[in-house]
Structures are given as structure tokens and as C-alpha cells.
Write an enzyme that holds these catalytic residues in place. Structure first.
Site, mmCIF file in Angstrom:
data_model
loop_
_atom_site.group_PDB
_atom_site.id
_atom_site.type_symbol
_atom_site.label_atom_id
_atom_site.label_comp_id
_atom_site.label_asym_id
_atom_site.label_seq_id
_atom_site.Cartn_x
_atom_site.Cartn_y
_atom_site.Cartn_z
ATOM 1 N N LYS A 51 38.471 6.854 132.515
ATOM 2 C CA LYS A 51 38.624 7.170 133.787
ATOM 3 C C LYS A 51 39.091 5.946 134.675
ATOM 4 C CE LYS A 51 37.125 10.673 132.219
ATOM 5 N NZ LYS A 51 37.049 10.164 130.992
ATOM 6 N N GLY A 184 42.731 17.779 122.183
ATOM 7 C CA GLY A 184 41.433 18.086 122.751
ATOM 8 C C GLY A 184 41.376 17.242 124.158
ATOM 9 N N ALA A 185 40.264 17.107 124.823
ATOM 10 C CA ALA A 185 40.453 16.271 125.961
ATOM 11 C C ALA A 185 40.625 14.921 125.785
ATOM 12 C CB ALA A 185 38.905 16.318 126.592
ATOM 13 N N ILE A 186 40.030 14.287 124.771
ATOM 14 C CA ILE A 186 40.501 12.638 124.575
ATOM 15 C C ILE A 186 41.873 12.431 124.206
ATOM 16 C CG2 ILE A 186 40.205 10.947 122.834
ATOM 17 C CD1 ILE A 186 37.173 11.814 122.579
ATOM 18 N N VAL A 273 34.941 14.404 116.549
ATOM 19 C CA VAL A 273 34.027 13.365 116.341
ATOM 20 C C VAL A 273 33.091 13.783 115.253
ATOM 21 C CG1 VAL A 273 34.285 12.355 118.590
ATOM 22 C CG2 VAL A 273 32.357 14.099 118.091
ATOM 23 N N ALA A 321 28.580 13.705 127.543
ATOM 24 C CA ALA A 321 27.758 12.891 127.952
ATOM 25 C C ALA A 321 26.710 13.484 128.862
ATOM 26 C CB ALA A 321 28.494 11.675 128.661
ATOM 27 N N HIS A 446 37.295 23.994 156.545
ATOM 28 C CA HIS A 446 38.627 24.125 156.376
ATOM 29 C C HIS A 446 39.153 22.806 157.220
ATOM 30 C CE1 HIS A 446 42.705 25.644 156.573
ATOM 31 N NE2 HIS A 446 42.865 25.296 157.967
#
Length: 467
Positions: A51, A184-186, A273, A321, A446
């Protein structure tokens, strides 16, 4: 005489160390065993350091491509790839130290070493050379050894040319070309990161869409966005082999029966994995496995061996995680005898931290229809959000899927600015069994991006104001 504990954690990742702290809070004498820094792959080589890298990429991308939109002139923009990598590693190191302090603060004993089960209540501990340095006994043991990147013989990882996510976040220099196997996300996050800094990126995915677990509309929108960045994408494509020759990696792929060879400086293996089940004594104890993961009772997380439990990535998907942490807490509370509700695996948020961000919870439209629900669907584009206009991030949409009969939230899918933060409202609403009408009637501040969830709900019920 062996050290005796109420509970021992074998593995100190986001499942293990969190379970250890909760165990200590509940008054159990607790020990956590791990040969590496606490925090596991997530904190040291996954969630947190990636991140950091992705924030660098977002920051650079915004300055390079959008500063003029905000009336800001930038000349001579450059980046220092070495410092980008260093910032990520420094953050991971600091977070690891913080976790060690948390464990100490909660009076959890910490043993550094490789643990191997001797019985359901005993663990031998070895040093890096395999020499036994300790033995502990515990009334209960939780296995939280996590997972590692899956490898196949046809894509032989050498960690230099054909790499995993660990090497991808510590490369000494920026590759000119990168092939990412697995969307995938990775794989998607690294594809975004490297493309921003100028690497020519190609993504190869065996299934019919990138981010295969996401709603098809979301995946299609992300694919369109990535292609605008110049990323090449092959779906419904099988990787036959990857070979290193002449200082390049040559990847043979087959799409619709047609075979092609691609080449790049680096290839990232992001095909998934597999559980860390080897060498920890499972076979000797007769612990039941399934597809290289430990089988457990998903209510108590106990294995087929009484007194022996397992949580997190080592028990299989979803490999997240936050799932490992909640399984750890849940398992410990069950061991303590507390009356706790089982985890709802249909309400697990999933996040991908590329740009635009992707987040979801619950069923996709396709899965909801397959389950036989009659649906109400509301989709609200960020293009119609005043806040999205103000911050200059108008790409994407929020999609709500409701059961038409009862108004139950079946799924929420977001692609766009701060999607990974916005999904929390959807998760809370789903866990509290909120309906579409209750979301519409909840007053949202708002101007905020969160209003898009209210607006998407309103679209589903024909009450939309701003679209």
C-alpha cells in the site's frame, strides 16, 4: 521441564499475533512462535508495504497527469525508484516493531524460532540451522502458519527473472517490461504500480475477466481503465511455460487455440497462494488436509485432532489478512467458552488498491441470479457525484444488489475513488441487515463520496434524485 501455556500460537501473522493478544486479554497464558518478524507476510511483505508503493504510484500519477487540472504547474518531474522501495521497507519495519511492542504490552510471550508439532499439546522449537532450542507445552495450540505464492513447474520461480510478490516490491531497478501472470488482486496491484512508473506491462489471466471474483461490470470497467494506461491484457489465456533465455523471460501462451510467445525483463508469478503445511508435524499427527490446506470446523476452527486448531491462510480461501484476524479472535473466544456468532463468510469485504480502487462485499449479480433471487439493482456513477467532481476523480460507480422480495443487501460493488474505504459502510449495513429503504433514509453528509451508496440504493428503488 517444558514451558507450559494455556494457548500457543504457531505463526505470528495477522491471524496469529491478533489471536495471541485476544487470548491474553481473556486471561490465558499465551505464547506466540515465529522465526520471522511478527506481522507475517501481510505486514512485512504484503498488505502494508504494497500500500505504501501504491500510494507512491497514485501520488506520482496525479502530479504527472492531473496537476494542470488543478491549476498547478510542475516542471522537471522525476522519481527515485530506490527511495520509493526504501520508503515501503521502512514502513514495514516500523510496523513490525510496533506489533512486537503490542504483543509485549499484552504480556504475550514471544519466542523466535521455527516451531514443529510434537503432539497436540507440545511444540519443539528450532533455530535457523535446525537445532532444537526449546520445547513448550500448551493445553491448546492454534496453527497460523499462513501461505506462500503458489508455484508450478512450467513457471519456475528463480526470484531473479521470474519473481514473486516479495521480489516485486524490492527490485533494485525499474524493469522496462513486466509480464504479470494472474489477474487477482496481487497481480492487478503490481501491474498498476509498475505501469505508472513507465514499465510496459502485460497481464495474462486464464479466466474470462481480470479480478475474476469481482462483479463482471466492475472487472470490465477496470480492464477498460487499464487499457487506457497502455497495459496489455490477455484473458481466457493459458500460460504453457516461462523460460529464461538471453537475459529475457519468454512466456508461451495459448488464446483460443492460438499460441504466441511474449518476452519481458521480468515475469511476476501471481497465480495464487498455497498453505504453509510442510515440515510442521501435521503428517505425523494425522491432521487432515484438503488441497494443501488444513481442514477445520468453520465454527470452532478445530482440526480433526482434538485440541489442535488452525486459522488464516493455512486453512484456505478467502486469503485475506482481515479474515485471518477475525478467525483468530473467534477461535480464541470459542476456546475460552464465550458464546460468539460464527463468521459470515458471505459478508467478507474484498479490496484491490489499484487506481481506480475496487472493493466489494457479498454476491455478484451473476451469483445472485444463479442463487435464484429476484433482484433490484441500483448503479450510481461517480460522474454524477459532486464530491467526485470536486476532487477530480469521476471514474467508476457504486452498484447495489438487493433481494427484491425483502430488500436484503445481497452484494455491493464499487470501482472508483476511495472504494476500499467506502465498502465499510456497506459491510456495516449488511451485518445489521439493513434494507435498501433504510439506506436511502439514512442522512448522508454532503458533499461526500459516501452519498453514492445512498444514491445507488435510491436508483434500485426508483427514487434517485441526482441521476
Amino acid at each position: 521441564m517444558a514451558n507450559e501455556y494455556d494457548l500457543a500460537l504457531l505463526g505470528g501473522g495477522p491471524g496469529g499475533y491478533v489471536a495471541a493478544i485476544r487470548s491474553a486479554q481473556l486471561g490465558l497464558k499465551t505464547v506466540v512462535i515465529d522465526k520471522d518478524n511478527l506481522g507475517g507476510i501481510c505486514l512485512n511483505w504484503g498488505c502494508i508495504p504494497t500500500k505504501s508503493l501504491l500510494k507512491n504510484a497514485e501520488f506520482y500519477d496525479n502530479i504527472k497527469n492531473h496537476s494542470a487540472d488543478f491549476g498547478i504547474k510542475v516542471q522537471g518531474l522525476e522519481f527515485d525508484f530506490t527511495r520509493i522501495i526504501k520508503r515501503s521497507r521502512d514502513i514495514a519495519d516500523k510496523m513490525a516493531k510496533n506489533v512486537e511492542l503490542l504483543v509485549k504490552k499484552n504480556k504475550v510471550e514471544r519466542i523466535r524460532g521455527f516451531g514443529k508439532l510434537v503432539s497436540a499439546d507440545s511444540i519443539d522449537i528450532m533455530d535457523n540451522d535446525g537445532k532444537m532450542i526449546n520445547n513448550i507445552s500448551a493445553k491448546k495450540i492454534i496453527i497460523a502458519t499462513g501461505a506462500r505464492p503458489k508455484s508450478v513447474p512450467s513457471i519456475a520461480v528463480d526470484r531473479k527473472m521470474i519473481i514473486t510478490s516479495s521480489e516485486a516490491m524490492t527490485l533494485p531497478e525499474l524493469p522496462s517490461e513486466l509480464i504479470v501472470i494472474g489477474a487477482g488482486a496481487i497481480g492487478i496491484e503490481f501491474a498498476y504500480f509498475y505501469s505508472v512508473f513507465g514499465t510496459k506491462v502485460t497481464i495474462i489471466e486464464m479466466l474470462d475477466q481480470i479480478l475474476p471474483v469481482e462483479d463482471k461490470e466492475v472487472s470490465a470497467a477496470l480492464e477498460k481503465s487499464f487499457k487506457k494506461r497502455g497495459i496489455k491484457i490477455f484473458t481466457k489465456t493459458v500460460v504453457e511455460k516461462a523460460e529464461v533465455r538471453d537475459n529475457k523471460v519468454h512466456v508461451t501462451i495459448t488464446t483460443n487455440g492460438e499460441t504466441t510467445v511474449l518476452s519481458a525483463d521480468k515475469v511476476l508469478n501471481a497465480i495464487g497462494v498455497t498453505g504453509n503445511v510442510e515440515g510442521i508435524g501435521l503428517e505425523e499427527l494425522g491432521v487432515e488436509l484438503y488441497k494443501n490446506h488444513i481442514k477445520v470446523n468453520k465454527s470452532t476452527y478445530e482440526t480433526n485432532v482434538k485440541g489442535l486448531y488452525a486459522i488464516g491462510d493455512v486453512i484456505g480461501p478467502p486469503w485475506l489478512a482481515h479474515v485471518a484476524s477475525h478467525e483468530g479472535i473467534h477461535c480464541v473466544e470459542k476456546i475460552k467458552g464465550l458464546n460468539v456468532q460464527d463468521i459470515d463468510y458471505n459478508s467478507i469485504p474484498g479490496c484491490t488498491f489499484c487506481q481506480p480502487q475496487v472493493a466489494s462485499i457479498g454476491l455478484t449479480e451473476e451469483k445472485a441470479r444463479e442463487a435464484g433471487y429476484e433482484l433490484k439493482i441500483g448503479k450510481f456513477p461517480f460522474m454524477a457525484s459532486g464530491k467526485a467532481f470536486a476532487i477530480g476523480e469521476r471514474e467508476g460507480f457504486v452498484k447495489f444488489i438487493f433481494d427484491a422480495k425483502y430488500g436484503e443487501i445481497l452484494g455491493v460493488h464499487i470501482i472508483g475513488p476511495e472504494a476500499t474505504e467506502l465498502i465499510a459502510e456497506a459491510g456495516l449495513a449488511k451485518s445489521l441487515e439493513a434494507t435498501g429503504e433504510s439506506i436511502i433514509k439514512t442522512v448522508h453528509a454532503h458533499p461526500t463520496l459516501a452519498e453514492t451508496l445512498m444514491e445507488a440504493s435510491a436508483v434500485a428503488y426508483g427514487e434517485a434524485i441526482h441521476i
